[in-house]
Design a protein around this motif. Structure first.
Motif, PDB file in Angstrom:
ATOM      1  N   THR A 123       3.174  -0.368  -9.343  1.00  0.00           N
ATOM      2  CA  THR A 123       2.674  -1.744  -9.197  1.00  0.00           C
ATOM      3  C   THR A 123       3.736  -2.685  -8.638  1.00  0.00           C
ATOM      4  O   THR A 123       4.928  -2.399  -8.726  1.00  0.00           O
ATOM      5  CB  THR A 123       2.192  -2.303 -10.560  1.00  0.00           C
ATOM      6  N   SER A 124       3.275  -3.801  -8.078  1.00  0.00           N
ATOM      7  CA  SER A 124       4.197  -4.882  -7.698  1.00  0.00           C
ATOM      8  C   SER A 124       4.205  -5.950  -8.785  1.00  0.00           C
ATOM      9  O   SER A 124       4.811  -7.000  -8.628  1.00  0.00           O
ATOM     10  CB  SER A 124       3.751  -5.532  -6.385  1.00  0.00           C
ATOM     11  N   ALA A 140       2.653  -1.221  -0.309  1.00  0.00           N
ATOM     12  CA  ALA A 140       2.061   0.106  -0.115  1.00  0.00           C
ATOM     13  C   ALA A 140       1.900   0.856  -1.438  1.00  0.00           C
ATOM     14  O   ALA A 140       2.073   2.063  -1.511  1.00  0.00           O
ATOM     15  CB  ALA A 140       2.893   0.923   0.867  1.00  0.00           C
ATOM     16  N   VAL A 141       1.543   0.113  -2.461  1.00  0.00           N
ATOM     17  CA  VAL A 141       1.355   0.688  -3.797  1.00  0.00           C
ATOM     18  C   VAL A 141       0.268   1.766  -3.776  1.00  0.00           C
ATOM     19  O   VAL A 141       0.350   2.773  -4.467  1.00  0.00           O
ATOM     20  CB  VAL A 141       0.986  -0.439  -4.796  1.00  0.00           C
ATOM     21  N   GLU A 142      -0.744   1.547  -2.905  1.00  0.00           N
ATOM     22  CA  GLU A 142      -1.908   2.452  -2.900  1.00  0.00           C
ATOM     23  C   GLU A 142      -1.576   3.879  -2.449  1.00  0.00           C
ATOM     24  O   GLU A 142      -2.369   4.778  -2.665  1.00  0.00           O
ATOM     25  CB  GLU A 142      -3.039   1.858  -2.053  1.00  0.00           C
ATOM     26  N   ASP A 178      -3.029  -2.791  -8.820  1.00  0.00           N
ATOM     27  CA  ASP A 178      -2.870  -3.529  -7.572  1.00  0.00           C
ATOM     28  C   ASP A 178      -3.992  -4.553  -7.386  1.00  0.00           C
ATOM     29  O   ASP A 178      -5.017  -4.482  -8.057  1.00  0.00           O
ATOM     30  CB  ASP A 178      -2.880  -2.535  -6.399  1.00  0.00           C
ATOM     31  N   LEU A 179      -3.778  -5.478  -6.441  1.00  0.00           N
ATOM     32  CA  LEU A 179      -4.798  -6.492  -6.147  1.00  0.00           C
ATOM     33  C   LEU A 179      -5.940  -5.871  -5.357  1.00  0.00           C
ATOM     34  O   LEU A 179      -5.720  -5.095  -4.437  1.00  0.00           O
ATOM     35  CB  LEU A 179      -4.198  -7.628  -5.316  1.00  0.00           C
ATOM     36  N   THR A 212     -12.190  -6.320  -2.040  1.00  0.00           N
ATOM     37  CA  THR A 212     -13.433  -5.599  -1.725  1.00  0.00           C
ATOM     38  C   THR A 212     -13.390  -4.140  -2.190  1.00  0.00           C
ATOM     39  O   THR A 212     -14.422  -3.500  -2.325  1.00  0.00           O
ATOM     40  CB  THR A 212     -13.689  -5.575  -0.204  1.00  0.00           C
ATOM     41  N   GLY A 213     -12.209  -3.599  -2.365  1.00  0.00           N
ATOM     42  CA  GLY A 213     -12.098  -2.197  -2.766  1.00  0.00           C
ATOM     43  C   GLY A 213     -11.983  -1.255  -1.577  1.00  0.00           C
ATOM     44  O   GLY A 213     -11.835  -0.048  -1.744  1.00  0.00           O
ATOM     45  N   ALA A 214     -12.032  -1.822  -0.348  1.00  0.00           N
ATOM     46  CA  ALA A 214     -11.989  -0.973   0.850  1.00  0.00           C
ATOM     47  C   ALA A 214     -10.667  -0.210   0.976  1.00  0.00           C
ATOM     48  O   ALA A 214     -10.649   0.960   1.361  1.00  0.00           O
ATOM     49  CB  ALA A 214     -12.223  -1.826   2.092  1.00  0.00           C
ATOM     50  N   THR A 215      -9.559  -0.876   0.633  1.00  0.00           N
ATOM     51  CA  THR A 215      -8.251  -0.220   0.733  1.00  0.00           C
ATOM     52  C   THR A 215      -8.164   0.956  -0.234  1.00  0.00           C
ATOM     53  O   THR A 215      -7.653   2.021   0.110  1.00  0.00           O
ATOM     54  CB  THR A 215      -7.114  -1.232   0.421  1.00  0.00           C
ATOM     55  N   LEU A 216      -8.689   0.732  -1.427  1.00  0.00           N
ATOM     56  CA  LEU A 216      -8.670   1.813  -2.427  1.00  0.00           C
ATOM     57  C   LEU A 216      -9.467   3.002  -1.917  1.00  0.00           C
ATOM     58  O   LEU A 216      -9.001   4.148  -1.950  1.00  0.00           O
ATOM     59  CB  LEU A 216      -9.290   1.335  -3.746  1.00  0.00           C
ATOM     60  N   GLU A 217     -10.664   2.702  -1.434  1.00  0.00           N
ATOM     61  CA  GLU A 217     -11.552   3.754  -0.946  1.00  0.00           C
ATOM     62  C   GLU A 217     -10.887   4.557   0.163  1.00  0.00           C
ATOM     63  O   GLU A 217     -10.923   5.789   0.163  1.00  0.00           O
ATOM     64  CB  GLU A 217     -12.830   3.103  -0.435  1.00  0.00           C
TER      65      GLU A 217
END
Ligand code: ATP
Ligand code: MG
Length: 292
Positions: free
Chosen positions: A122-123, A147-149, A162-163, A166-171
């Protein structure tokens, strides 16, 4: 030299444009000068201090700027929880996002206990540390600047905090959000000391106008005619209106005009319901300015 108030804002990034919109919405004319760090306000003794968002809480706490616009998440990472509310002047309603725990799609998660003994990247080590403590979970926090993801894929951590908006980065990184740690939006924060006496009126005016801009964003003025017998039901349906104005209509004993300020947007399905309840001649108007 006459003194000037300073507002610390994010120089560029997700809060930068909306912060400037709030400032110009309050009637301040921003002069984008040669000085990248400091923008002058043409029509008021105010300067904008343009910095990285991480620096805003400290600059405002130290009195380098009297006011600042920053994400609640950044503020909460800098200061202990019992110290936050007194720094916040108002919530601004933009920059909404959530700090969430996310794990790889394939991992099982059955609540915070699933994180026991795990590594979490995490940041936001302070916010996460407090959340884990509240949940009674012991885990290793791996602090990363960005670039935590990618941390789980690189086997640096089992989970991340992480922040997410929309959840797109996680996906895109094969992960799913599983728990909420903090809900955030932009907040206006103030320095611990009072503003200089000669600028107090400017300071008070600013707060009043920021409050007005924030309150009128998305707010609507609704006008409609309502049969007296369904008046209560109709008022009930108008979103976020506390005390509407009721006026008689000429030559119509059984019907009244209702005017109300709605604190939120009015959608078509609300209009359908109002109509079904007997309302007619429904008008929804945008509100440009508002002062409470
Ligand atoms: P700076 O260069 O000023 O340090 P930054 O890269 O740290 O910028 P941004 O990505 O511009 O920060 O985000 C600023 C703030 O915007 C966040 O701290 C958060 O409060 C808010 N925000 C709103 N939506 C999101 C999102 N989807 N992801 C990240 N931050 C978001
Ligand atoms: Mg930052």
């Amino acid at each position: 030299m006459t003194s000037r108030l300073r507002i610390a804002v994010q120089k560029s990034g997700r809060l930068a444009d909306r912060s400037l919109e709030l400032i110009s919405g309050a009637g301040l004319r921003v002069m984008k000068g040669a000085n990248e760090l400091l923008y002058r306000i043409e029509n008021q003794p105010i300067d904008l201090l343009r910095v990285r968002d991480d620096d805003i809480p400290t600059f405002v706490a130290d009195g380098v700027a009297e006011l600042g616009i920053v994400g609640y998440n950044v503020l909460a990472e800098h200061f202990p929880e019992d110290d936050l509310e007194e720094r916040i002047v108002m919530r601004l309603g933009f920059g909404k996002c959530t700090l969430k725990i996310a794990v790889p799609d394939t991992a099982t998660y059955e609540g915070p206990q699933s994180l026991e003994g795990k590594r979490i990247a995490t940041s936001y080590p302070n916010i996460l540390g407090k959340w884990l403590k509240d949940k009674g979970v012991t885990a290793t926090i791996v602090e990363m600047r960005g670039a935590v993801e990618v941390a789980p894929r690189m086997k640096i951590a089992h989970a991340i905090c992480d922040l997410v908006s929309t959840g797109a980065t996680l996906e895109a990184n094969g992960m799913k959000a599983v728990d909420l740690v903090l809900a955030s939006e932009a907040v206006l924060i103030k320095a611990p000391h009072a503003p200089p006496a000669d600028l107090e009126h400017v300071y008070d005016m600013l707060l009043r106008r920021f409050d007005g801009v924030t309150a009128s964003t998305g707010a609507k003025y609704v006008m409609l005619n309502a049969p007296r017998e369904h008046l209560d039901e109709i008022i009930e349906l108008i979103p976020g209106a506390d005390s509407p104005t009721i006026m008689p209509l000429a030559h119509r004993e059984d019907t009244v005009a209702v005017h109300a300020v709605c604190q939120e947007n009015v959608f078509w399905d609300t209009l359908d319901k109002l109509k079904a309840a007997g309302a007619s001649a429904i008008l929804v108007l945008p509100i440009e300015k508002m002062m409470k």
